[in-house]
Design an enzyme around this catalytic site. Sequence first.
Site, PDB file in Angstrom:
ATOM      1  N   VAL A   1       0.836  -1.202   0.000  1.00 57.78           N
ATOM      2  CA  VAL A   1       0.000   0.000   0.000  1.00 57.78           C
ATOM      3  C   VAL A   1       0.868   1.248   0.000  1.00 57.78           C
ATOM      4  O   VAL A   1       0.628   2.218  -0.716  1.00 57.78           O
ATOM      5  CB  VAL A   1      -0.914   0.014   1.241  1.00 57.78           C
ATOM      6  N   ALA A   2       1.938   1.183   0.798  1.00 53.67           N
ATOM      7  CA  ALA A   2       2.793   2.349   0.958  1.00 53.67           C
ATOM      8  C   ALA A   2       3.525   2.685  -0.320  1.00 53.67           C
ATOM      9  O   ALA A   2       3.592   3.841  -0.736  1.00 53.67           O
ATOM     10  CB  ALA A   2       3.793   2.087   2.073  1.00 53.67           C
TER      11      ALA A   2
ATOM     12  N   ILE B   1       3.003   1.888  -3.419  1.00 60.23           N
ATOM     13  CA  ILE B   1       2.286   2.166  -4.669  1.00 60.23           C
ATOM     14  C   ILE B   1       1.993   3.663  -4.759  1.00 60.23           C
ATOM     15  O   ILE B   1       1.316   4.212  -3.910  1.00 60.23           O
ATOM     16  CB  ILE B   1       0.971   1.367  -4.737  1.00 60.23           C
TER      17      ILE B   1
ATOM     18  N   ASP C   1       6.661  34.751 -36.768  1.00 60.51           N
ATOM     19  CA  ASP C   1       6.298  35.869 -37.623  1.00 60.51           C
ATOM     20  C   ASP C   1       7.127  37.073 -37.249  1.00 60.51           C
ATOM     21  O   ASP C   1       7.569  37.176 -36.116  1.00 60.51           O
ATOM     22  CB  ASP C   1       4.849  36.300 -37.316  1.00 60.51           C
TER      23      ASP C   1
ATOM     24  N   ASN D   1       9.554   6.047  -0.807  1.00 62.18           N
ATOM     25  CA  ASN D   1       8.968   4.712  -0.804  1.00 62.18           C
ATOM     26  C   ASN D   1      10.040   3.631  -0.776  1.00 62.18           C
ATOM     27  O   ASN D   1       9.922   2.638  -0.064  1.00 62.18           O
ATOM     28  CB  ASN D   1       8.076   4.510  -2.024  1.00 62.18           C
TER      29      ASN D   1
ATOM     30  N   GLU E   1      11.444   3.049   2.623  1.00 67.42           N
ATOM     31  CA  GLU E   1      10.581   2.238   3.490  1.00 67.42           C
ATOM     32  C   GLU E   1      10.715   0.751   3.170  1.00 67.42           C
ATOM     33  O   GLU E   1      10.861  -0.088   4.061  1.00 67.42           O
ATOM     34  CB  GLU E   1       9.116   2.668   3.330  1.00 67.42           C
TER      35      GLU E   1
ATOM     36  N   ASN F   1       3.160   7.061   4.709  1.00 74.72           N
ATOM     37  CA  ASN F   1       2.913   7.215   3.293  1.00 74.72           C
ATOM     38  C   ASN F   1       1.676   7.933   2.927  1.00 74.72           C
ATOM     39  O   ASN F   1       1.653   8.756   2.034  1.00 74.72           O
ATOM     40  CB  ASN F   1       2.793   5.847   2.680  1.00 74.72           C
TER      41      ASN F   1
ATOM     42  N   THR G   1       2.002  11.558   5.693  1.00 73.75           N
ATOM     43  CA  THR G   1       3.067  12.559   5.761  1.00 73.75           C
ATOM     44  C   THR G   1       3.883  12.756   4.494  1.00 73.75           C
ATOM     45  O   THR G   1       4.340  13.850   4.263  1.00 73.75           O
ATOM     46  CB  THR G   1       4.018  12.330   6.943  1.00 73.75           C
ATOM     47  N   ASP G   2       4.115  11.740   3.654  1.00 69.69           N
ATOM     48  CA  ASP G   2       4.971  12.120   2.535  1.00 69.69           C
ATOM     49  C   ASP G   2       4.238  12.565   1.281  1.00 69.69           C
ATOM     50  O   ASP G   2       4.847  13.064   0.355  1.00 69.69           O
ATOM     51  CB  ASP G   2       6.101  11.116   2.273  1.00 69.69           C
TER      52      ASP G   2
END
Length: 901
Positions: free
Chosen positions: A289-290, A292, A336, A698, A701, A726, A729-730
């Site tokens: 989960v974190a 992804i 132009d 990520n 972690e 995740n 906070t990030d």
Amino acid sequence: MTLEQIIQQAKAPAYALPAEAVLKQAAVSRSRGLSEAEAALRLGRFGPNALLAHAPRSAIGILVDQLRSPVVGLLSAAAALAAAFGEWKEAAAIAIVLVINTMIGFFTELRAVRSMEALRKLATRSCRVRRDGKPRTIPAEDLVPGDIVIVESGDVVTADIRLVEAHNLFCDESTLTGESVPVEKSVRPVSPDAILAERASMLHKGTAITRGTGEGVAVATGMATELGLTTRLVIEAESEISPLERKLSELTRQLVVAILIVTALIAAAGMASGRDLMLMIEAAIALAVAAIPEGLPIVATMALARGMWRMARRNVVVERLAAVETLGATTVICTDKTGTLTENRMTAERLWLPSGDYRLDHARNRLLNAAGNEAAFDAPLRRALEVGSLCGTAVLSASGDGGVGDPMELALQRLAGLAGLERASLLAAWPKVHEIAFDTETKMMATAHARDGRLLVAVKGAPEEVLAASTTFGESEAPLTGEDRDEWLRRASALAAEGLRVLALAESTLPADAAPAYEALNFLGLAGFRDPPRIDVKEAIAECRAAGIRVVMVTGDHASTARVIAEMLGLAAPGAAIVVEGRELEALGALGERERERVLAAQVFARVTPAQKLELVRLYQSAGEIVAMTGDGVNDAPALQKADIGVAMGLRGTEVAREAADIVLRDDAFGSIVAAVREGRVIFSNLRRFLVYLLSCNISEVMVVALAVVTGLPLPLLPLQILFLNLVTDVLPAFALATGEGEDDVLRQPPRNPREPLLGVAQWSFVALYGALLTASTLGVLLIGHYWLGLHGDALVTVSFLTLAFGQLFHVFNMRGRRSGLLVNAVTRNPYVWLAVAICAGLLLLAVYAPPLAEALRLGVPDRDGWTLVLLASIAPLLLGTMMGAIGHLLRRGKESVSPS
Ligand code: ADP
Ligand code: MG
């Protein structure tokens, strides 16, 4: 009229009725148009003039989409699992994380979506109508049946319109009928059975006026138009997905697969080494989960929207989202001259006639002859001034300073004013009966006037063309010999070499019923105009050079005029400009290698027709360039479409050019193109920073947990803590990075290679390096805490968790550009970064000091030694990273190194 006829008429469609009958049916006066009040009433009754509008996405819809994401599924499953095992606190904590994360996602997406919707409004079309007796420009959406619509060459028709006036009016109806040859329009009614392609008395929504002018009454708007009827089912409000967003979705998919594999391996290794089964499964789920990167596509939307707002502030409207990414990779800007590089504020400076050479004394606003005395307005001079004033469509303001229409025409009218000749009185005496509009192919225009029972044709245009169509010259109408022609061409070049824009004037007198044409003209002389460069162009061109972008002038003007202005603006060193004439572009296939090189190296292309512009785009693209091309006319549409970035002019440009373009400059200014390129680069680098930051967090972690499992250390992070890091906070600092304003030096870097992936070697190296630094400091704290401070259990996990959490927060300041200032850079200047850091630090303190949250996350309050260790270790990756960056920079000096963007 008989009763039958009346009944017949009532049933007949507008195209089969006489124009007057349609006006009557629509209850509108031709000369006054509708009143504003009536128009407002009808708008209420018939609705806006739009094909199925983009239905705004509802807040509920966005929320539902958020809830459908796989992360929500996974977390809910995890919470359910926890509840099933009776872990109520755990289940509640997961639910809280889920709610916070969904809220962040929801508000981010809502903002991005609303922002995009507002941006879309900037790109709305407008049209000319007559209301309350005055011409007005209104948004096309506000057009109502009964409005008197005024159209001219270059317009895209915005409703179905029954013509009441048409001059040489041609319409390209290929969007409706598939027929690509423009058809001529007239006010004559056609048979009631006429098929769409034969309804010559009508203009239909979505078609384009290619030539001429006209006026008509709107008979159908919005979905009631032919276009609306034929496309009723097709035009669903499809949302535009940019290639960037697509690439990000792709990246997300790949990461998901990689992460699932890695976490499965970790779980397997953990179980093999005899760890608690339940804990390992939870950790694996939490890691998955974190790691992804959930919100990737929506962050792209957010970064795009912010960038587009900044562009809008610089007068750039993005018509196609896909262009934004390409903008930053632009290598050549073809621009132009008149109106983009220059002001398009013309003042007449010279008038060179067979009977004398005149000069305007600006200070005293008087015309002087060659001897420097005030000019006597003799017959030949008056004749040239009359023709110059008549030939045009511009209308000078009463004061004489301003006016609407072509600035050269205004300048000619002001010049004629010096002799007391006013266009309005000239027109009253010799009414205009016909007009051949200016065309960039023929480079001439003509108006025909009834004069003493005959037809006076007034012509102006590029000297080569006008001289080629002339057979006599001067007051005496002496035959124009080959030598005379060459002499006048030389004179035109001499004027051009002074940087003047040159026009030739000519006339002919025909029988009253003849059709005017560019033949057997009597050449009257030359006029030279001064057009000052725009103030900021020189600087913008220098910026482009520093940014590795070539700027090339593409103009219909004379080669010498173009050269002088190009050198003045710094497009080439004085005396060094390579000028290529447009016709050389047509023979490209036959050119030798050396010639091709010369064409590719040229800074100026002169006397270029729109077809040759297209050739030029092709040439550059075959040489591997990313081309931005400007254009304003109907004929420019193919070149705009072919170019990687088609740039249309908002002030001077036609609607047709806008439709073909990727971006529109509301102020026509060259500087705005450069600003857009800058923003394109900023958006791309912001997305990279966002990705690099998120991925390095990520990875740290995953590594921390993986290494602990493999080496048999206690777990430095518990599953719920990983989720908290995740999902709470990030993400905030990462989102902040995606909206930054960019480094000062974005325009001092070479263009990005468009084939370069979103994350290149430099970015992956950065992710790996900083991921390793964060991992090392977290594991270091785990070891020190365990062996030195004698911590264990939750107290030990608390310090390692806080180290990683604060480490990631500080790490955001590693995301500055490699060449930017240590303290002042795009990250430190970004207020959202500071806000994000403050909020996250607050949340982390809450997680430690607020009992229920601390209990659920199993965090204790560290003592002084604990906090000291956490702070030192969490700031270490920032300090080390900065030092390594500085050393790497010294070693490599300018070469591409490990870099976040
Ligand atoms: P650019 O916009 O690149 O300066 P144009 O295609 O508008 O060039 O003009 C090319 C040439 O056509 C000019 O040098 C001038 O001689 C002639 N020209 C331009 N505008 C008009 C006009 N309104 N009427 C007649 N001739 C024109
Ligand atoms: Mg022009």
